[in-house]
Motif scaffolding. Structure first.
Motif, PDB file in Angstrom:
ATOM      1  N   LEU A 134      -1.232  19.233  -7.472  1.00 20.43           N
ATOM      2  CA  LEU A 134      -1.942  18.425  -8.208  1.00 20.43           C
ATOM      3  C   LEU A 134      -3.062  19.478  -8.956  1.00 20.43           C
ATOM      4  O   LEU A 134      -3.036  18.930 -10.424  1.00 20.43           O
ATOM      5  CB  LEU A 134      -2.725  17.260  -7.487  1.00 20.43           C
ATOM      6  N   PRO A 135      -3.598  19.976  -8.376  1.00 16.16           N
ATOM      7  CA  PRO A 135      -4.572  20.968  -9.337  1.00 16.16           C
ATOM      8  C   PRO A 135      -3.846  21.610 -10.508  1.00 16.16           C
ATOM      9  O   PRO A 135      -4.301  21.875 -11.484  1.00 16.16           O
ATOM     10  CB  PRO A 135      -5.297  21.891  -8.340  1.00 16.16           C
ATOM     11  N   VAL A 136      -2.661  22.073 -10.360  1.00 13.83           N
ATOM     12  CA  VAL A 136      -1.669  22.698 -11.426  1.00 13.83           C
ATOM     13  C   VAL A 136      -1.545  21.908 -12.423  1.00 13.83           C
ATOM     14  O   VAL A 136      -1.682  22.183 -13.509  1.00 13.83           O
ATOM     15  CB  VAL A 136      -0.470  23.622 -10.887  1.00 13.83           C
ATOM     16  N   VAL A 137      -1.083  20.726 -12.116  1.00  9.94           N
ATOM     17  CA  VAL A 137      -0.864  19.707 -13.024  1.00  9.94           C
ATOM     18  C   VAL A 137      -2.141  19.348 -13.845  1.00  9.94           C
ATOM     19  O   VAL A 137      -1.867  19.326 -15.128  1.00  9.94           O
ATOM     20  CB  VAL A 137      -0.070  18.443 -12.447  1.00  9.94           C
ATOM     21  N   LEU A 138      -3.071  19.041 -13.097  1.00  8.79           N
ATOM     22  CA  LEU A 138      -4.403  18.981 -13.892  1.00  8.79           C
ATOM     23  C   LEU A 138      -4.638  20.058 -14.747  1.00  8.79           C
ATOM     24  O   LEU A 138      -5.362  19.545 -15.877  1.00  8.79           O
ATOM     25  CB  LEU A 138      -5.266  18.342 -12.820  1.00  8.79           C
ATOM     26  N   ALA A 139      -4.432  21.003 -14.242  1.00 10.64           N
ATOM     27  CA  ALA A 139      -4.979  22.340 -15.310  1.00 10.64           C
ATOM     28  C   ALA A 139      -4.240  22.320 -16.510  1.00 10.64           C
ATOM     29  O   ALA A 139      -4.459  22.764 -17.332  1.00 10.64           O
ATOM     30  CB  ALA A 139      -4.841  23.399 -14.492  1.00 10.64           C
ATOM     31  N   LEU A 198      -5.316   9.904 -15.537  1.00  6.56           N
ATOM     32  CA  LEU A 198      -5.294  10.663 -14.380  1.00  6.56           C
ATOM     33  C   LEU A 198      -4.763   9.816 -13.221  1.00  6.56           C
ATOM     34  O   LEU A 198      -4.060  10.031 -12.103  1.00  6.56           O
ATOM     35  CB  LEU A 198      -6.723  10.949 -13.834  1.00  6.56           C
ATOM     36  N   SER A 199      -4.899   8.406 -13.368  1.00  7.15           N
ATOM     37  CA  SER A 199      -4.143   7.390 -12.501  1.00  7.15           C
ATOM     38  C   SER A 199      -2.613   7.647 -12.471  1.00  7.15           C
ATOM     39  O   SER A 199      -1.966   7.619 -11.659  1.00  7.15           O
ATOM     40  CB  SER A 199      -4.670   6.002 -12.789  1.00  7.15           C
ATOM     41  N   ILE A 200      -2.246   7.709 -13.715  1.00  8.40           N
ATOM     42  CA  ILE A 200      -0.537   7.902 -13.917  1.00  8.40           C
ATOM     43  C   ILE A 200      -0.394   9.253 -13.279  1.00  8.40           C
ATOM     44  O   ILE A 200       0.806   9.210 -12.433  1.00  8.40           O
ATOM     45  CB  ILE A 200      -0.054   7.919 -15.434  1.00  8.40           C
ATOM     46  N   ILE A 201      -0.933  10.291 -13.432  1.00  3.99           N
ATOM     47  CA  ILE A 201      -0.511  11.404 -12.742  1.00  3.99           C
ATOM     48  C   ILE A 201      -0.660  11.303 -11.200  1.00  3.99           C
ATOM     49  O   ILE A 201       0.145  11.808 -10.432  1.00  3.99           O
ATOM     50  CB  ILE A 201      -1.594  12.734 -13.190  1.00  3.99           C
ATOM     51  N   THR A 202      -1.646  10.863 -10.790  1.00  7.38           N
ATOM     52  CA  THR A 202      -1.881  10.447  -9.160  1.00  7.38           C
ATOM     53  C   THR A 202      -0.574   9.776  -8.722  1.00  7.38           C
ATOM     54  O   THR A 202       0.020  10.055  -7.845  1.00  7.38           O
ATOM     55  CB  THR A 202      -3.211   9.917  -8.991  1.00  7.38           C
ATOM     56  N   VAL A 203      -0.436   8.570  -9.404  1.00  4.03           N
ATOM     57  CA  VAL A 203       0.828   7.866  -8.927  1.00  4.03           C
ATOM     58  C   VAL A 203       2.098   8.637  -8.969  1.00  4.03           C
ATOM     59  O   VAL A 203       2.963   8.444  -8.020  1.00  4.03           O
ATOM     60  CB  VAL A 203       1.117   6.527  -9.926  1.00  4.03           C
ATOM     61  N   GLY A 204       2.134   9.420 -10.176  1.00  2.00           N
ATOM     62  CA  GLY A 204       3.457  10.257  -9.909  1.00  2.00           C
ATOM     63  C   GLY A 204       3.512  11.160  -8.764  1.00  2.00           C
ATOM     64  O   GLY A 204       4.496  11.688  -8.137  1.00  2.00           O
ATOM     65  N   CYS A 205       2.308  11.684  -8.548  1.00  2.00           N
ATOM     66  CA  CYS A 205       2.215  12.610  -7.237  1.00  2.00           C
ATOM     67  C   CYS A 205       2.698  11.812  -5.884  1.00  2.00           C
ATOM     68  O   CYS A 205       3.138  12.257  -4.883  1.00  2.00           O
ATOM     69  CB  CYS A 205       1.007  13.252  -7.089  1.00  2.00           C
ATOM     70  N   VAL A 206       2.135  10.444  -5.738  1.00  2.00           N
ATOM     71  CA  VAL A 206       2.063   9.874  -4.744  1.00  2.00           C
ATOM     72  C   VAL A 206       3.963   9.503  -4.545  1.00  2.00           C
ATOM     73  O   VAL A 206       4.350   9.332  -3.564  1.00  2.00           O
ATOM     74  CB  VAL A 206       1.498   8.331  -4.637  1.00  2.00           C
ATOM     75  N   VAL A 207       4.525   9.290  -5.872  1.00  2.00           N
ATOM     76  CA  VAL A 207       5.848   8.924  -5.822  1.00  2.00           C
ATOM     77  C   VAL A 207       6.712  10.043  -5.347  1.00  2.00           C
ATOM     78  O   VAL A 207       7.666   9.853  -4.625  1.00  2.00           O
ATOM     79  CB  VAL A 207       6.251   8.504  -7.297  1.00  2.00           C
ATOM     80  N   MET A 208       6.253  11.302  -5.793  1.00  2.00           N
ATOM     81  CA  MET A 208       7.065  12.568  -5.370  1.00  2.00           C
ATOM     82  C   MET A 208       6.697  12.672  -3.603  1.00  2.00           C
ATOM     83  O   MET A 208       7.835  13.271  -3.123  1.00  2.00           O
ATOM     84  CB  MET A 208       6.216  13.702  -6.047  1.00  2.00           C
ATOM     85  N   VAL A 209       5.590  12.484  -3.171  1.00  2.00           N
ATOM     86  CA  VAL A 209       5.542  12.436  -1.658  1.00  2.00           C
ATOM     87  C   VAL A 209       6.462  11.513  -1.083  1.00  2.00           C
ATOM     88  O   VAL A 209       7.132  11.812   0.025  1.00  2.00           O
ATOM     89  CB  VAL A 209       4.312  12.296  -1.362  1.00  2.00           C
ATOM     90  N   GLU A 210       6.455  10.330  -1.521  1.00  2.00           N
ATOM     91  CA  GLU A 210       7.507   9.345  -1.240  1.00  2.00           C
ATOM     92  C   GLU A 210       9.053   9.845  -1.145  1.00  2.00           C
ATOM     93  O   GLU A 210       9.714   9.517  -0.193  1.00  2.00           O
ATOM     94  CB  GLU A 210       7.318   7.913  -1.805  1.00  2.00           C
ATOM     95  N   VAL A 211       9.393  10.232  -2.341  1.00  2.00           N
ATOM     96  CA  VAL A 211      10.668  10.786  -2.251  1.00  2.00           C
ATOM     97  C   VAL A 211      11.039  11.935  -1.545  1.00  2.00           C
ATOM     98  O   VAL A 211      11.990  12.173  -0.942  1.00  2.00           O
ATOM     99  CB  VAL A 211      10.896  10.891  -3.868  1.00  2.00           C
TER     100      VAL A 211
END
Length: 150
Positions: free
Chosen positions: A129-134, A9-22
């Motif tokens: 994020l909810p779609v990725v988590l699902a 979950l931490s990796i997924i969250t970091v990936g989403c944060v990186v996507m927001v930054e990009v």
């Protein structure tokens, strides 16, 4: 990773944060916002604000039971309204007043960048994020079970 207690979950969250930054970098290019000290500080703050949008949903997902899809639905149902009203709307209301400033630094480097951060963070946190988590969120306690086998 310590707060979520789940490395995946931490990796997924970091990936989403990186996507927001990009995404913010892309919007900066579209609006011709130059990379300088003020915009770099805003980009660093973007990381913290993006974490705020994502970690509540990820934590609710980690704390729930059921299939990945049920857990993602629970996380969005339980925390989605809080993220939307508590983070998104309050930040939007706080930033909108900067649009009427006569100072170019406030309208360009604060209004445009902050509105972009809020919109990108909300879209990624409440929709992506909810779609990725699902899809790939991982089963409940998968990390703890894998450690016990070692």
């Amino acid at each position: 990773m310590v707060l979520l207690q789940d490395p995946w979950l931490s990796i997924i969250t970091v990936g989403c944060v990186v996507m927001v930054e990009v995404g913010l970098l892309g919007i900066m290019k579209l609006w011709s916002i130059s990379l300088n000290a003020v915009s770099v500080v805003n980009m660093v703050m973007c990381i913290g604000i993006a974490v705020e949008f994502h970690v509540h949903i990820a934590h609710a997902f980690a704390a729930s039971k059921g299939t990945r899809r049920e857990r993602a639905k629970f996380a969005l149902t339980e925390m989605g309204s809080s993220v939307f009203s508590g983070i998104t709307l309050t930040k939007l209301l706080g930033v909108v007043v900067l649009a009427f400033s006569s100072s170019e630094i406030f309208t360009v480097y604060y209004f445009r960048m902050y509105i972009s951060i809020v919109v990108l963070g909300a879209l990624h946190g409440l929709m992506f994020l909810p779609v990725v988590l699902a899809l790939i969120g991982g089963p409940k306690d998968w990390f703890l079970r894998s450690v016990r086998h070692i």
